[in-house]
Write an enzyme that holds these catalytic residues in place. Structure first.
Site, PDB file in Angstrom:
ATOM      1  N   ILE A 537      33.788 -43.123  -0.766  1.00 19.21           N
ATOM      2  CA  ILE A 537      33.441 -44.505   0.504  1.00 19.21           C
ATOM      3  C   ILE A 537      33.821 -45.733  -0.540  1.00 19.21           C
ATOM      4  O   ILE A 537      33.984 -46.788   0.705  1.00 19.21           O
ATOM      5  CB  ILE A 537      33.524 -43.859   2.112  1.00 19.21           C
ATOM      6  CG1 ILE A 537      31.707 -44.027   1.697  1.00 19.21           C
ATOM      7  CG2 ILE A 537      33.637 -43.081   3.146  1.00 19.21           C
ATOM      8  CD1 ILE A 537      31.346 -44.298   2.963  1.00 19.21           C
ATOM      9  N   GLY A 538      33.077 -45.438  -0.980  1.00 16.79           N
ATOM     10  CA  GLY A 538      32.624 -46.867  -2.655  1.00 16.79           C
ATOM     11  C   GLY A 538      32.435 -46.797  -3.365  1.00 16.79           C
ATOM     12  O   GLY A 538      31.812 -45.718  -3.724  1.00 16.79           O
ATOM     13  N   PHE A 542      25.645 -49.775  -8.406  1.00 20.28           N
ATOM     14  CA  PHE A 542      24.482 -47.895  -8.654  1.00 20.28           C
ATOM     15  C   PHE A 542      24.912 -47.019  -8.805  1.00 20.28           C
ATOM     16  O   PHE A 542      24.748 -46.028  -9.004  1.00 20.28           O
ATOM     17  CB  PHE A 542      23.747 -48.528  -7.172  1.00 20.28           C
ATOM     18  CG  PHE A 542      22.602 -47.335  -6.867  1.00 20.28           C
ATOM     19  CD1 PHE A 542      21.591 -47.180  -6.669  1.00 20.28           C
ATOM     20  CD2 PHE A 542      23.157 -46.344  -6.094  1.00 20.28           C
ATOM     21  CE1 PHE A 542      20.809 -46.872  -6.569  1.00 20.28           C
ATOM     22  CE2 PHE A 542      22.576 -44.924  -5.863  1.00 20.28           C
ATOM     23  CZ  PHE A 542      20.867 -45.177  -5.901  1.00 20.28           C
ATOM     24  N   ASP A 664      21.736 -61.950  -2.882  1.00 18.20           N
ATOM     25  CA  ASP A 664      22.625 -60.627  -3.353  1.00 18.20           C
ATOM     26  C   ASP A 664      23.842 -61.386  -2.132  1.00 18.20           C
ATOM     27  O   ASP A 664      24.218 -60.355  -1.633  1.00 18.20           O
ATOM     28  CB  ASP A 664      23.162 -59.644  -3.964  1.00 18.20           C
ATOM     29  CG  ASP A 664      24.511 -59.318  -4.468  1.00 18.20           C
ATOM     30  OD1 ASP A 664      24.914 -60.395  -5.190  1.00 18.20           O
ATOM     31  OD2 ASP A 664      24.938 -58.190  -4.867  1.00 18.20           O
TER      32      ASP A 664
END
Length: 882
Positions: A537-538, A542, A664
């Protein structure tokens, strides 16, 4: 090294790799000589755990120098050893190194370390000296003091690749014969290195039928960049060369940053010697993005400051680790160096002879000449430009360009010198220093002293003012003479500021481990159906993010799986576990647990069903900012989501044990759960400030362009006001429904922050408000909201509001909007099922007056919750599952 053929010559370099692999093995086994100059016993440094020897036995002819210890230890020094000791030469002196150290490989890698602090009996500002190796001049009339001042560095490290000679002699000589002048050095590092410059053709930029050789040249490292990736520790470098690889963000030109990604195809060196660059360099990249139409309208550009009147060897690294590139002619691009065409058709897959995942390099030589004139303040006078653009002649499948690494080396000239004038402080830093000096002078003025000695009734206030201004003066004296504790420019001649520790693996504290759940690898695989790609989903720096279920399918989760080859993953993993295990707040991501087993690292969060805030503002297609009409939010809903995110950040800054700076903040790191509650996510770059009395944390610049605090960028001094700046960009992104950076727009509009500020000052801000919400926004609400966003974007952190003040102002803007019965969520457009404006369950959503707003503000820090937190969208380039 005369070989013909434009592309064939590069293909032939693969045939030569096997001949230098033996050199790589020899380099790995060779002795590294580490000298802590002026130290009687040497010792082990805290940065990499390396043992440094005393330097006395290596002193040669002439002045033997004197040992000295620095009187001030700057907090940004990575280690006491070897920086706090020095060898001071009042006359010409030298070191001599044995043959087995200086001539046991094709090159000698020499690093010199200078910490321009205060030393007993000498004035560091009067230190000007020459450094040479044999007949080669490395430094001439060099001032570490002026260099540190200009680059705002704590210490300076100079790195050279030298042709080895038996019994190498390294000479230090004061530049004049006065008693005040002296030479000094804090540390010397010698490594027998393979010849990293002899593994393929070196082309003259723009003349690919001309190849060059640097076999008899000395080279100085100017920049070493991991493009699209994070800083790589020397201990994680390949070949035992202990090189620093810095991220490329500070060198990107204007808004042309493209997109970054982590490759998931394994790096396969095959015949490429691994010492050329570590796998982490080839596992990340920066590309122009997926929008072909947009890519044809701009260049992916970097700019580097260099010394004039030298030739530079520029090495570029590529590896097709991206899964969508599988064959030649899919991505072909042109490279421009210093505004000249260097190579018209670069196809990394073809250069690698159609072998996927194989790293490739290309070397070019560029001359940087002084254009003449007297404009010393011309900011572009000594810049070296790199630009990539999709090839217009190749007819490739994708209109794109990408890059994984950049190295820039200065080449010695005919006079056998690498020296250059001492750098001058930039106009921007001169202005800052002038302002600081004025504060110091005011602190010492008679008028100030009179005020401090004033009547007893004003004593407390006067003392507070005196303490504050004296702290300014003290900090100015405490720093390295002429320099900030760190630099706004991360690398020039490999100068460095803040310390970065080495981690061979993760170290999770027992406290953190006890506050969250440990998952076995078998449980993680079961939750994600063995990391089934259909559950992705992403994707972020990382690694990939998977949707999964745990506890017999009853609990939905999002699982971030680290890319095994990514050093970023190790640090982000440890940071997230340590941070989130101790934080519980309704508007922060909730970490359920983690897994660390068989070289796998995974983080488990509650699943956030409504994805990122950005998804509900616009669909980001290559930065185009095209809106998605199916996910529009009304103005009241947008305010509520901003308030929720502000509450989360306010808690980080003031509610935790230590100040936590997110570092961030952006719309992809604000996630929404099923009830439309906004939660701040992704703490992989976060920093804690255990002692914020000095007002900042010194650290290498990290973050996302478009959201990055310019003051933090300049000075590398991170404060909670850096988050406030980023949140100001988020506020305008919410108001205007466009990306923080959009290179397809005219130059003045590329940066949302700059464009919004310009429109606000001209009184035309309403013209850039999202037309979908413009009719419903009450004027008073827009005024308060825009004023708040503008204050967040102030140039100086001291002029920005605190996150608590931002929160109060947003709540007041919401109150003003709710005062209008015809605005907000009462229209017929889609609206959330539950309001995120109030973090307390069951609390009324009536119109709030200013007194109750202040009360709510005071109570924000105690608003913890056991509700599910977030975890589905962690990527700049992709959203989450529903």
């Amino acid at each position: 090294m005369q070989r013909s053929g434009r592309r064939g010559g590069v293909l032939l370099l693969l045939l030569f790799y096997s001949s230098v692999c033996a050199a790589a093995a020899a380099a790995a086994k060779s002795k590294h000589l580490l000298l802590a100059c002026g130290s009687a016993k040497g010792g082990v440094d805290e940065e990499a755990g390396r043992k440094w020897k005393p330097d006395a036995k290596y002193l040669g002819s002439g002045d033997k120098g004197a040992a000295a210890t620095a009187e001030i230890q700057d907090p940004s020094l990575p280690s006491v050893i070897p920086y706090m000791s020095a060898r001071i030469f009042k006359a010409k002196g030298s070191y001599k190194f044995p043959t087995q150290v200086s001539a046991s490989a094709n090159r000698t890698l020499l690093r010199l370390y200078f910490y321009p602090s205060t030393y007993p009996g000498v004035d560091i500002s009067k230190s000007y000296f020459d450094v040479s190796v044999g007949s080669v001049t490395l430094l001439k009339n060099f001032s570490a003091y002026l260099t540190a001042e200009a680059l705002t560095q704590v210490y300076i490290m100079k790195e050279y690749f030298l042709t080895p000679v038996p019994n190498m002699e390294l000479t230090f000589k004061p530049s004049d014969d006065s008693n005040d002048s002296f030479a000094f050095v804090n540390a010397i590092e010698l490594i027998a290195s393979p010849d990293i410059f002899g593994i393929g053709n070196i082309f003259m930029a723009g003349f690919l039928d001309q190849t060059l050789s640097v076999a008899d040249k000395q080279l100085e490292t100017m920049y070493r960049i991991n493009v699209g990736g994070q800083y790589i520790l020397p201990t994680n470098d390949s070949g035992g060369l202990m090189r620093n690889w810095y991220d490329d963000s500070p060198f990107l030109y204007a808004g042309t940053g493209g997109v970054t990604g982590g490759g998931f195809r394994k790096v396969d060196y095959q015949d490429m010697p691994t010492y050329v660059a570590p796998a982490d360099v080839y596992s990340s990249y920066r590309s122009m993005g997926p929008n072909s139409d947009l890519n044809t309208k701009y260049n992916l550009t970097w700019a580097f400051r260099v010394d004039l009147n030298y030739a530079y060897l520029m090495r570029f690294h590529w590896c097709d680790t991206m899964m969508n590139i599988t064959r030649p002619n899919e991505v072909v691009f042109t490279m421009f160096l210093n505004n000249r065409t260097a190579d018209e058709k670069i196809d990394p897959v073809a250069i690698a002879n159609n072998r996927l995942g194989v790293p490739v390099i290309r070397d070019y030589v560029v001359n940087v000449k002084d254009r003449g004139g007297n404009d010393d303040d011309d900011p572009a006078r000594d810049l070296l430009w790199i630009a990539l653009h999709p090839s217009s002649e190749a007819s490739s499948y994708y209109a794109d360009a990408y890059l994984s690494g950049i190295e820039i080396f200065k080449i010695s000239n005919a006079a056998k010198t690498l020296s250059a004038p001492n750098p001058a402080m930039s106009a921007m830093m001169r202005k800052y220093r002038l302002e600081e000096d004025q504060q110091v002078r005011y602190a010492n003025s008679d008028a100030f002293n009179t005020a401090v000695i004033g009547g007893a009734t004003g004593g407390a206030a006067a003392f507070g003012l005196a303490a504050a201004l004296c702290l300014v003066a003290y900090n100015r004296k405490k720093r390295v003479p002429g320099g900030d504790t760190t630099s706004w420019l991360p690398v020039y001649g490999n100068s460095r500021g803040a310390s970065t520790r080495s981690h061979s693996g993760t170290t999770i504290s027992s406290d953190a481990a006890s506050n969250c759940r440990y998952f076995s690898l078998a449980e993680i695989k079961q939750a994600t159906k063995n990391f089934d790609e259909s559950n992705v989903i992403g994707v972020g720096g990382f690694g990939k993010v998977y949707k999964g279920v745990i506890d017999g399918g009853e609990v939905k989760v999002a699982i971030k799986r680290s890319n095994p080859s990514s050093e970023q993953g190790v640090h982000e993993f440890q940071t997230e576990v340590e941070m989130l295990s101790k934080l519980r707040h309704r508007h922060l991501v909730s970490l359920i647990g983690f897994c660390e087993e068989d070289n796998e690292m995974a983080l488990v969060y509650d699943y956030m069903g409504r994805g990122t805030l950005r998804e509900h503002l616009y669909t980001n297609k290559g930065g185009s900012g095209n809106k998605s009409s199916s996910s529009d939010l009304c103005w009241k809903q947008r305010l509520e989501l901003c308030i929720g995110a502000a509450r989360g950040l306010h808690y980080l800054h003031t509610g935790a044990k230590y100040t936590i700076i997110h570092r961030d903040v952006k719309t992809t790191n604000i996630l929404l759960d099923e009830k439309w509650v906004a939660k701040v996510s992704d703490f992989g770059l976060s920093k804690t400030g255990p002692d914020m009395n000095k007002g900042h944390v010194s650290t290498v610049v990290k973050g996302s362009f478009g959201y990055l605090d310019p003051e933090y960028f300049r000075r590398q001094q991170l404060t909670e006001k850096s988050d406030v700046y980023s949140f100001g960009v988020v506020l305008f992104e919410v108001l205007c429904s466009r990306p923080a950076l959009n290179p397809s727009l005219p130059k003045e509009q590329v940066s949302l922050a700059d464009w919004a500020l310009s429109c606000y000052r001209k009184g035309t801000l309403e013209e850039i408000v999202d037309p979908q919400i413009k009719p419903e926004i009450k004027a008073e609400s827009l005024k308060k909201f825009s004023e708040t966003a503008v204050k967040c974007l102030s140039d100086h952190g001291t002029d920005r509001p605190s996150m608590g003040d931002v929160l109060w102002n947003l709540e007041f803007a919401l109150q003003q909007q709710q005062d209008n019965p015809n605005s907000g969520g009462d229209n017929k457009r889609n609206k959330p099922k539950a309001s995120p404006s109030n973090p307390n369950e069951g609390e009324e959503e009536a119109v709030i007056d200013q007194h109750s707003l202040m009360a709510m503000h005071r109570n924000t820090l105690s608003l913890g919750s056991d509700d599910g937190f977030e975890a589905s969208a962690f990527s700049q380039t992709s959203g989450t599952g529903r």
